[in-house]
Design a protein around this motif. Structure first.
Motif, PDB file in Angstrom:
ATOM      1  N   PRO A   1      37.705  40.749  42.848  1.00  0.00           N
ATOM      2  CA  PRO A   1      37.938  39.325  43.084  1.00  0.00           C
ATOM      3  C   PRO A   1      38.965  38.786  42.097  1.00  0.00           C
ATOM      4  CG  PRO A   1      35.838  39.648  41.984  1.00  0.00           C
ATOM      5  CD  PRO A   1      36.348  41.017  42.330  1.00  0.00           C
ATOM      6  N   LEU A   2      39.767  37.852  42.562  1.00  0.00           N
ATOM      7  CA  LEU A   2      40.801  37.253  41.714  1.00  0.00           C
ATOM      8  C   LEU A   2      40.553  35.740  41.620  1.00  0.00           C
ATOM      9  CD1 LEU A   2      43.930  39.190  43.047  1.00  0.00           C
ATOM     10  CD2 LEU A   2      42.567  39.688  41.000  1.00  0.00           C
ATOM     11  N   ARG A   3      39.399  35.419  41.098  1.00  0.00           N
ATOM     12  CA  ARG A   3      39.049  34.017  40.893  1.00  0.00           C
ATOM     13  C   ARG A   3      39.131  33.735  39.406  1.00  0.00           C
ATOM     14  NH1 ARG A   3      33.797  30.934  43.398  1.00  0.00           N
ATOM     15  NH2 ARG A   3      33.904  29.033  42.161  1.00  0.00           N
ATOM     16  N   PRO A   4      40.096  32.948  38.972  1.00  0.00           N
ATOM     17  CA  PRO A   4      40.292  32.728  37.535  1.00  0.00           C
ATOM     18  C   PRO A   4      39.171  31.905  36.927  1.00  0.00           C
ATOM     19  CG  PRO A   4      41.731  31.301  38.802  1.00  0.00           C
ATOM     20  CD  PRO A   4      41.064  32.202  39.800  1.00  0.00           C
ATOM     21  N   ALA A   5      39.050  31.997  35.621  1.00  0.00           N
ATOM     22  CA  ALA A   5      38.016  31.241  34.912  1.00  0.00           C
ATOM     23  C   ALA A   5      38.295  29.747  34.963  1.00  0.00           C
ATOM     24  CB  ALA A   5      37.934  31.710  33.457  1.00  0.00           C
ATOM     25  N   ARG A   6      39.566  29.378  35.056  1.00  0.00           N
ATOM     26  CA  ARG A   6      39.919  27.965  35.144  1.00  0.00           C
ATOM     27  C   ARG A   6      41.210  27.827  35.926  1.00  0.00           C
ATOM     28  NH1 ARG A   6      43.644  26.032  31.484  1.00  0.00           N
ATOM     29  NH2 ARG A   6      42.528  24.064  31.219  1.00  0.00           N
TER      30      ARG A   6
ATOM     31  N   ALA B   1      38.357  38.686  54.166  1.00  0.00           N
ATOM     32  CA  ALA B   1      37.173  39.278  53.538  1.00  0.00           C
ATOM     33  C   ALA B   1      36.504  38.377  52.504  1.00  0.00           C
ATOM     34  CB  ALA B   1      37.537  40.616  52.891  1.00  0.00           C
ATOM     35  N   ASP B   2      37.052  37.201  52.222  1.00  0.00           N
ATOM     36  CA  ASP B   2      36.478  36.349  51.173  1.00  0.00           C
ATOM     37  C   ASP B   2      36.980  34.933  51.369  1.00  0.00           C
ATOM     38  OD1 ASP B   2      35.404  35.383  48.679  1.00  0.00           O
ATOM     39  OD2 ASP B   2      35.638  37.379  47.825  1.00  0.00           O
ATOM     40  N   ASP B   3      36.392  34.008  50.613  1.00  0.00           N
ATOM     41  CA  ASP B   3      36.930  32.647  50.525  1.00  0.00           C
ATOM     42  C   ASP B   3      38.000  32.567  49.445  1.00  0.00           C
ATOM     43  OD1 ASP B   3      35.139  31.408  52.441  1.00  0.00           O
ATOM     44  OD2 ASP B   3      33.567  31.620  50.931  1.00  0.00           O
ATOM     45  N   GLU B   4      37.881  33.438  48.445  1.00  0.00           N
ATOM     46  CA  GLU B   4      38.739  33.402  47.264  1.00  0.00           C
ATOM     47  C   GLU B   4      39.749  34.555  47.296  1.00  0.00           C
ATOM     48  OE1 GLU B   4      38.325  30.817  45.375  1.00  0.00           O
ATOM     49  OE2 GLU B   4      36.413  30.172  46.244  1.00  0.00           O
ATOM     50  N   PRO B   5      40.827  34.447  46.551  1.00  0.00           N
ATOM     51  CA  PRO B   5      41.800  35.549  46.491  1.00  0.00           C
ATOM     52  C   PRO B   5      41.164  36.830  45.973  1.00  0.00           C
ATOM     53  CG  PRO B   5      42.732  33.539  45.560  1.00  0.00           C
ATOM     54  CD  PRO B   5      41.269  33.280  45.766  1.00  0.00           C
ATOM     55  N   TYR B   6      41.719  37.956  46.413  1.00  0.00           N
ATOM     56  CA  TYR B   6      41.248  39.255  45.947  1.00  0.00           C
ATOM     57  C   TYR B   6      42.392  40.261  45.993  1.00  0.00           C
ATOM     58  CZ  TYR B   6      40.649  40.182  51.039  1.00  0.00           C
ATOM     59  OH  TYR B   6      40.825  40.319  52.397  1.00  0.00           O
ATOM     60  N   GLU B   7      42.197  41.380  45.293  1.00  0.00           N
ATOM     61  CA  GLU B   7      43.182  42.453  45.334  1.00  0.00           C
ATOM     62  C   GLU B   7      42.928  43.316  46.568  1.00  0.00           C
ATOM     63  OE1 GLU B   7      44.997  46.086  42.587  1.00  0.00           O
ATOM     64  OE2 GLU B   7      43.050  45.219  42.092  1.00  0.00           O
ATOM     65  N   ILE B   8      43.992  43.709  47.243  1.00  0.00           N
ATOM     66  CA  ILE B   8      43.861  44.572  48.418  1.00  0.00           C
ATOM     67  C   ILE B   8      43.773  46.031  47.979  1.00  0.00           C
ATOM     68  CG2 ILE B   8      44.927  45.285  50.578  1.00  0.00           C
ATOM     69  CD1 ILE B   8      46.422  42.623  50.622  1.00  0.00           C
ATOM     70  N   LEU B   9      42.836  46.749  48.576  1.00  0.00           N
ATOM     71  CA  LEU B   9      42.723  48.190  48.365  1.00  0.00           C
ATOM     72  C   LEU B   9      43.323  48.933  49.550  1.00  0.00           C
ATOM     73  CD1 LEU B   9      39.044  48.563  47.052  1.00  0.00           C
ATOM     74  CD2 LEU B   9      41.139  48.251  45.722  1.00  0.00           C
ATOM     75  N   ASP B  10      44.061  49.990  49.257  1.00  0.00           N
ATOM     76  CA  ASP B  10      44.670  50.843  50.274  1.00  0.00           C
ATOM     77  C   ASP B  10      43.979  52.201  50.214  1.00  0.00           C
ATOM     78  OD1 ASP B  10      46.258  52.285  51.988  1.00  0.00           O
ATOM     79  OD2 ASP B  10      48.167  51.728  51.051  1.00  0.00           O
ATOM     80  N   HIS B  11      43.041  52.437  51.152  1.00  0.00           N
ATOM     81  CA  HIS B  11      42.227  53.657  51.142  1.00  0.00           C
ATOM     82  C   HIS B  11      41.564  53.853  49.765  1.00  0.00           C
ATOM     83  CE1 HIS B  11      44.848  54.352  54.654  1.00  0.00           C
ATOM     84  NE2 HIS B  11      43.819  55.040  55.117  1.00  0.00           N
TER      85      HIS B  11
ATOM     86  N   GLU C   1      50.692  34.258  41.989  1.00  0.00           N
ATOM     87  CA  GLU C   1      51.181  34.561  40.643  1.00  0.00           C
ATOM     88  C   GLU C   1      50.147  34.165  39.592  1.00  0.00           C
ATOM     89  OE1 GLU C   1      54.834  32.402  40.508  1.00  0.00           O
ATOM     90  OE2 GLU C   1      56.047  34.133  41.104  1.00  0.00           O
ATOM     91  N   TYR C   2      49.506  33.015  39.787  1.00  0.00           N
ATOM     92  CA  TYR C   2      48.551  32.526  38.787  1.00  0.00           C
ATOM     93  C   TYR C   2      47.314  33.412  38.718  1.00  0.00           C
ATOM     94  CZ  TYR C   2      45.477  29.423  36.183  1.00  0.00           C
ATOM     95  OH  TYR C   2      44.626  28.900  35.253  1.00  0.00           O
ATOM     96  N   VAL C   3      46.703  33.704  39.872  1.00  0.00           N
ATOM     97  CA  VAL C   3      45.476  34.495  39.837  1.00  0.00           C
ATOM     98  C   VAL C   3      45.760  35.920  39.352  1.00  0.00           C
ATOM     99  CG1 VAL C   3      44.377  33.094  41.611  1.00  0.00           C
ATOM    100  CG2 VAL C   3      45.568  35.196  42.289  1.00  0.00           C
ATOM    101  N   LYS C   4      46.927  36.429  39.679  1.00  0.00           N
ATOM    102  CA  LYS C   4      47.273  37.782  39.227  1.00  0.00           C
ATOM    103  C   LYS C   4      47.405  37.815  37.702  1.00  0.00           C
ATOM    104  CE  LYS C   4      50.309  41.630  40.416  1.00  0.00           C
ATOM    105  NZ  LYS C   4      51.329  42.137  41.356  1.00  0.00           N
ATOM    106  N   ARG C   5      48.027  36.786  37.162  1.00  0.00           N
ATOM    107  CA  ARG C   5      48.218  36.713  35.711  1.00  0.00           C
ATOM    108  C   ARG C   5      46.892  36.446  34.997  1.00  0.00           C
ATOM    109  NH1 ARG C   5      51.672  33.120  35.901  1.00  0.00           N
ATOM    110  NH2 ARG C   5      50.406  31.268  35.454  1.00  0.00           N
TER     111      ARG C   5
END
Length: 298
Positions: A28-33, A184-194, A290-294
């Motif tokens: 999951p890519l849900r930031p703390a703030r 797959a979610d309400d929030e951003p997430y990282e995609i998995l490839d296999h 960009e924000y959630v990734k960082r």
């Protein structure tokens, strides 16, 4: 009988697990703030399909094309005025053919500080294309939007959210920052490839948060606007209110030729006014990714 000729109930475990595991939600890519301590994030998006849907369907009659033309001629100016008045950035996912038909519209998006992102060549159905054809059209669309907007697109929303077995590999080859086609979610997430982490952000969509299922009308099919516009406002407001309560993301997908009509536009304006009561971070999909990734160390 080969695996491809078998009925699903005949598949062995490796087969059905392989299908399920091909493209999957990862961390999951849900930031703390959120920036500035905002209570929630809002990502508004518009799919500027215009004439490409009838063209994609080989429907070249003036009546069908005029429905799409409404989006660019009337819907987009109305939307841009609202966003400008409320100082809200948005992402416009645009088929390349729409951009070529309306280059001045692409310039207007850029001038107002909005993002222009990939949405296919002519709103093609990816799952009906050979991988080589999908790749060629996606790369051609990226080149075209870069020429029209002055910036290489960093995100994609597949036409009709039609995510094929080849879409992820093509997106990764393009070096895209994010996708916004999966659910797959309400929030951003990282995609998995296999099972492999890709470093690519998914900003998930859902038909619930899309104007087309509620408002589309086609007199030759069963597609009818069964839900009153104010009923859709209630749905979307509830989606936002719970996102606010959870401190998460509210993402919305709209179409200028759909939400741009007066009674539908009134719903969007009222929703934005409702959200305006709260301390929120409004972001383009690029800014969000960009924000959630960082912040999540991806």
């Amino acid at each position: 009988m080969s695996a491809t000729e078998q009925e699903p109930w005949q598949w062995d475990e490796a087969t059905w697990r392989g299908h399920v595991g091909a493209v999957r939600a990862g961390r999951p890519l849900r930031p703390a703030r959120w920036p500035g301590g905002a209570r929630a994030a809002v990502a508004l998006s518009f799919d500027s399909d215009h004439e490409t849907i009838p063209l994609r369907n080989d429907e070249t009659q003036p009546g069908k094309l005029s429905q799409g033309e409404y989006g660019s001629r009337t819907g987009v100016p109305r939307i841009l005025r609202l966003l400008r008045d409320r100082s809200i950035p948005a992402t416009f996912f645009m088929p390349a053919v729409s951009g070529l038909l309306h280059p001045e519209e692409v310039r207007a998006y850029v001038e107002d500080g909005h993002e222009v992102a990939l949405h296919g060549w002519i709103h093609e159905r990816n799952m009906q294309l050979a991988g080589a054809d999908e790749r060629e059209l996606t790369f051609r669309a990226a080149d075209t939007l870069e020429t029209l907007s002055g910036k290489r697109p960093v995100g994609i929303r597949t036409p009709s959210w039609d995510f094929s077995d080849n879409t992820l590999a093509i997106s990764r080859e393009l070096g895209l920052l994010y996708d916004s086609s999966l659910m797959a979610d309400d929030e951003p997430y990282e995609i998995l490839d296999h099972g492999e982490p890709t470093g690519m952000v998914e900003i998930p969509v859902e038909w619930i948060r899309d104007d087309a299922p509620y408002f589309t009308m086609d007199r030759y099919t069963s597609s009818r606007p069964y839900t009153p516009p104010r009923g859709v406002l209630s749905l979307w407001r509830d989606e936002f209110d719970l996102a606010l309560e959870e401190g998460g993301l509210f993402q919305l997908t709209m179409h200028p030729h759909v939400v741009g009509h007066r009674s539908r536009f009134a719903v969007l304006r009222e929703l934005i006014d409702h959200m305006g009561q709260f301390d929120l971070w409004y972001a383009t999909h690029e800014q969000l990714a960009e924000y959630v990734k960082r912040e999540c160390g991806l």
